[in-house]
Design a protein around this motif. Structure first.
Motif, PDB file in Angstrom:
ATOM      1  N   ASP A   1     -58.307 -45.110   7.142  1.00  0.00           N
ATOM      2  CA  ASP A   1     -58.715 -43.783   7.594  1.00  0.00           C
ATOM      3  C   ASP A   1     -59.517 -43.041   6.539  1.00  0.00           C
ATOM      4  O   ASP A   1     -59.258 -43.150   5.339  1.00  0.00           O
ATOM      5  CB  ASP A   1     -57.481 -42.952   7.970  1.00  0.00           C
ATOM      6  CG  ASP A   1     -56.740 -43.540   9.147  1.00  0.00           C
ATOM      7  OD1 ASP A   1     -57.424 -43.972  10.089  1.00  0.00           O
ATOM      8  OD2 ASP A   1     -55.498 -43.580   9.128  1.00  0.00           O
TER       9      ASP A   1
ATOM     10  N   VAL B   1     -53.308 -51.343  12.558  1.00  0.00           N
ATOM     11  CA  VAL B   1     -54.520 -51.828  11.908  1.00  0.00           C
ATOM     12  C   VAL B   1     -54.282 -52.804  10.770  1.00  0.00           C
ATOM     13  O   VAL B   1     -55.202 -53.522  10.358  1.00  0.00           O
ATOM     14  CB  VAL B   1     -55.375 -50.644  11.401  1.00  0.00           C
ATOM     15  CG1 VAL B   1     -55.804 -49.772  12.562  1.00  0.00           C
ATOM     16  CG2 VAL B   1     -54.617 -49.810  10.369  1.00  0.00           C
TER      17      VAL B   1
ATOM     18  N   LEU C   1     -58.588 -54.684  16.758  1.00  0.00           N
ATOM     19  CA  LEU C   1     -59.877 -54.201  16.290  1.00  0.00           C
ATOM     20  C   LEU C   1     -60.806 -55.362  15.958  1.00  0.00           C
ATOM     21  O   LEU C   1     -60.389 -56.330  15.320  1.00  0.00           O
ATOM     22  CB  LEU C   1     -59.708 -53.336  15.040  1.00  0.00           C
ATOM     23  CG  LEU C   1     -59.368 -51.854  15.235  1.00  0.00           C
ATOM     24  CD1 LEU C   1     -58.025 -51.676  15.904  1.00  0.00           C
ATOM     25  CD2 LEU C   1     -59.372 -51.133  13.888  1.00  0.00           C
TER      26      LEU C   1
ATOM     27  N   THR D   1     -64.762 -55.936  14.225  1.00  0.00           N
ATOM     28  CA  THR D   1     -65.660 -55.201  13.343  1.00  0.00           C
ATOM     29  C   THR D   1     -67.016 -55.896  13.265  1.00  0.00           C
ATOM     30  O   THR D   1     -67.177 -57.014  13.762  1.00  0.00           O
ATOM     31  CB  THR D   1     -65.072 -55.116  11.917  1.00  0.00           C
ATOM     32  OG1 THR D   1     -65.183 -56.410  11.291  1.00  0.00           O
ATOM     33  CG2 THR D   1     -63.612 -54.688  11.951  1.00  0.00           C
TER      34      THR D   1
ATOM     35  N   TYR E   1     -60.993 -52.724  20.637  1.00  0.00           N
ATOM     36  CA  TYR E   1     -61.528 -51.587  19.895  1.00  0.00           C
ATOM     37  C   TYR E   1     -62.562 -52.136  18.920  1.00  0.00           C
ATOM     38  O   TYR E   1     -62.227 -52.809  17.959  1.00  0.00           O
ATOM     39  CB  TYR E   1     -60.382 -50.895  19.149  1.00  0.00           C
ATOM     40  CG  TYR E   1     -60.730 -49.577  18.488  1.00  0.00           C
ATOM     41  CD1 TYR E   1     -61.935 -49.380  17.814  1.00  0.00           C
ATOM     42  CD2 TYR E   1     -59.832 -48.509  18.521  1.00  0.00           C
ATOM     43  CE1 TYR E   1     -62.237 -48.173  17.214  1.00  0.00           C
ATOM     44  CE2 TYR E   1     -60.114 -47.297  17.897  1.00  0.00           C
ATOM     45  CZ  TYR E   1     -61.321 -47.143  17.240  1.00  0.00           C
ATOM     46  OH  TYR E   1     -61.608 -45.943  16.629  1.00  0.00           O
ATOM     47  N   TYR E   2     -63.841 -51.833  19.183  1.00  0.00           N
ATOM     48  CA  TYR E   2     -64.889 -52.285  18.277  1.00  0.00           C
ATOM     49  C   TYR E   2     -65.170 -51.207  17.238  1.00  0.00           C
ATOM     50  O   TYR E   2     -65.558 -50.088  17.580  1.00  0.00           O
ATOM     51  CB  TYR E   2     -66.175 -52.638  19.019  1.00  0.00           C
ATOM     52  CG  TYR E   2     -67.279 -53.077  18.076  1.00  0.00           C
ATOM     53  CD1 TYR E   2     -67.156 -54.258  17.356  1.00  0.00           C
ATOM     54  CD2 TYR E   2     -68.408 -52.289  17.875  1.00  0.00           C
ATOM     55  CE1 TYR E   2     -68.144 -54.645  16.454  1.00  0.00           C
ATOM     56  CE2 TYR E   2     -69.401 -52.668  16.984  1.00  0.00           C
ATOM     57  CZ  TYR E   2     -69.255 -53.851  16.272  1.00  0.00           C
ATOM     58  OH  TYR E   2     -70.218 -54.237  15.375  1.00  0.00           O
ATOM     59  N   VAL E   3     -64.958 -51.545  15.990  1.00  0.00           N
ATOM     60  CA  VAL E   3     -65.235 -50.647  14.878  1.00  0.00           C
ATOM     61  C   VAL E   3     -66.726 -50.739  14.580  1.00  0.00           C
ATOM     62  O   VAL E   3     -67.210 -51.764  14.108  1.00  0.00           O
ATOM     63  CB  VAL E   3     -64.397 -51.038  13.644  1.00  0.00           C
ATOM     64  CG1 VAL E   3     -64.740 -50.147  12.460  1.00  0.00           C
ATOM     65  CG2 VAL E   3     -62.915 -50.950  13.976  1.00  0.00           C
ATOM     66  N   SER E   4     -67.455 -49.681  14.853  1.00  0.00           N
ATOM     67  CA  SER E   4     -68.916 -49.755  14.883  1.00  0.00           C
ATOM     68  C   SER E   4     -69.576 -49.754  13.512  1.00  0.00           C
ATOM     69  O   SER E   4     -70.767 -50.013  13.388  1.00  0.00           O
ATOM     70  CB  SER E   4     -69.474 -48.584  15.693  1.00  0.00           C
ATOM     71  OG  SER E   4     -69.075 -47.353  15.116  1.00  0.00           O
TER      72      SER E   4
ATOM     73  N   THR F   1     -68.948 -50.557   9.052  1.00  0.00           N
ATOM     74  CA  THR F   1     -68.122 -51.187   8.030  1.00  0.00           C
ATOM     75  C   THR F   1     -67.665 -50.103   7.072  1.00  0.00           C
ATOM     76  O   THR F   1     -68.478 -49.456   6.419  1.00  0.00           O
ATOM     77  CB  THR F   1     -68.929 -52.255   7.264  1.00  0.00           C
ATOM     78  OG1 THR F   1     -69.421 -53.210   8.203  1.00  0.00           O
ATOM     79  CG2 THR F   1     -68.048 -52.972   6.260  1.00  0.00           C
TER      80      THR F   1
ATOM     81  N   THR G   1     -62.902 -44.547   8.688  1.00  0.00           N
ATOM     82  CA  THR G   1     -63.224 -43.670   9.805  1.00  0.00           C
ATOM     83  C   THR G   1     -64.052 -42.482   9.348  1.00  0.00           C
ATOM     84  O   THR G   1     -63.834 -41.922   8.276  1.00  0.00           O
ATOM     85  CB  THR G   1     -61.944 -43.132  10.476  1.00  0.00           C
ATOM     86  OG1 THR G   1     -61.155 -42.460   9.487  1.00  0.00           O
ATOM     87  CG2 THR G   1     -61.142 -44.252  11.083  1.00  0.00           C
TER      88      THR G   1
ATOM     89  N   PHE H   1     -65.182 -45.107  15.388  1.00  0.00           N
ATOM     90  CA  PHE H   1     -65.532 -44.938  13.973  1.00  0.00           C
ATOM     91  C   PHE H   1     -66.948 -44.355  13.875  1.00  0.00           C
ATOM     92  O   PHE H   1     -67.927 -45.035  14.152  1.00  0.00           O
ATOM     93  CB  PHE H   1     -65.460 -46.245  13.184  1.00  0.00           C
ATOM     94  CG  PHE H   1     -64.079 -46.662  12.758  1.00  0.00           C
ATOM     95  CD1 PHE H   1     -63.830 -47.045  11.450  1.00  0.00           C
ATOM     96  CD2 PHE H   1     -63.023 -46.688  13.661  1.00  0.00           C
ATOM     97  CE1 PHE H   1     -62.561 -47.454  11.046  1.00  0.00           C
ATOM     98  CE2 PHE H   1     -61.756 -47.084  13.273  1.00  0.00           C
ATOM     99  CZ  PHE H   1     -61.516 -47.466  11.957  1.00  0.00           C
TER     100      PHE H   1
END
Length: 279
Positions: A61, A130, A154, A156, A176-179, A181, A184, A213
């Motif tokens: 986070d 996570v 997730l 990435t 959940y795609y963490v857009s 690198t 957050t 993100f």
């Protein structure tokens, strides 16, 4: 039997639009305000709610959500109180999916078996943990699935095609795609790259893909909504909440309205984007 998460994403797809997924931290800045905000989110336009479980070492986070967690912990928020909050929410809302998002340590201390029973009975629909990779699925993921809770994983930008099947193997509800690198709220996602990534993930799974993100404004949410099944907004909502607090980080009459106003703007933006794939 479909879960609340499956039902909600399917309904949004039928409407030809992405779902708006909102993140708030349980107990920020206090239990009563947090519960009032939770209850207000669906009417403001939230399709799915991610409820952050405060933790002392939130490694994924950014500063905004870290600060929210510390405010909540200072006010006495615990995992048990977070489940109580969900239970109170369910008294007036039987349809909106709630996903608990956090880290494994509080669940481990609570006791996995007891936690899964209590979470299910409280009305929790899914979990995002996570710091548990697929190699640790026996710890929580598989027991959670057996208990009827979706375990959301997730992916990435660094999750390549070789790694992706392992990430998706026991994922349920949505991906959940963490857009970006990083942590957050630390950067802004590129809609073109996000669209390409979502398409790549969808070649491996039939699950909806929600992107988060770094999505902060209605314009950014609309851009992401054009190529994803869901748009996740968290840090921007936390920032809106924090801006209303007094000098001692206490809630003011403006706290809940400030967050719901932004959620309404985000919802309007997301709902304004028609997705051809869903029509």
């Amino acid at each position: 039997m479909s879960t609340r998460i499956e039902t909600r994403f399917a309904a949004c797809a039928t409407e030809g639009r992405a779902a708006l997924v909102t993140f708030v931290t349980a107990g920020d800045p206090d239990f009563e305000t947090s519960l009032a905000l939770l209850k207000a989110l669906p009417a403001a336009g939230a399709d799915v709610i991610e409820l952050g479980v405060p933790f002392t070492d939130p490694m994924a986070d950014g500063p905004a959500i870290q600060a929210a967690g510390l405010r909540a912990l200072k006010a006495g928020q615990t995992l048990r109180k977070t489940l109580d909050m969900v239970r109170a929410f369910r008294e007036g809302d039987a349809a909106t999916p709630i996903v608990l998002m956090g880290y494994y340590n509080p669940i481990y201390i609570y006791g996995v078996d007891r936690f899964l029973v209590d979470a299910k009975s409280a009305g929790v629909d899914g979990l995002i943990v996570v710091d548990l990779p697929p190699e640790e699925d026996n710890e929580l993921c598989l027991p959670a699935l057996l208990a009827g809770l979706d375990f959301i994983r997730l992916a990435t930008p660094t999750t390549d095609d070789k790694r992706l099947p392992a990430v998706l193997a026991n994922t349920a509800g949505f991906v959940y795609y963490v857009s970006i690198t990083g942590i957050t709220g630390s950067a802004t996602p590129d809609p073109n790259l996000v669209g390409q990534a979502v398409s790549r993930i969808k070649r491996h799974t039939a699950l909806p893909v929600a992107v988060g993100f770094g999505v902060k404004t209605p314009e950014q949410a609309a851009a992401i909504a054009a190529g994803a099944d869901g748009v996740v907004v968290g840090s921007a909502l936390i920032d809106a909440l924090r801006a209303t607090l007094d000098a001692e980080d206490r809630a003011t009459p403006a706290t809940v309205p400030a967050v719901t106003r932004l959620v309404s703007q985000l919802s309007e933006a997301v709902r304004g984007v028609r997705r051809q794939a869903a029509e």
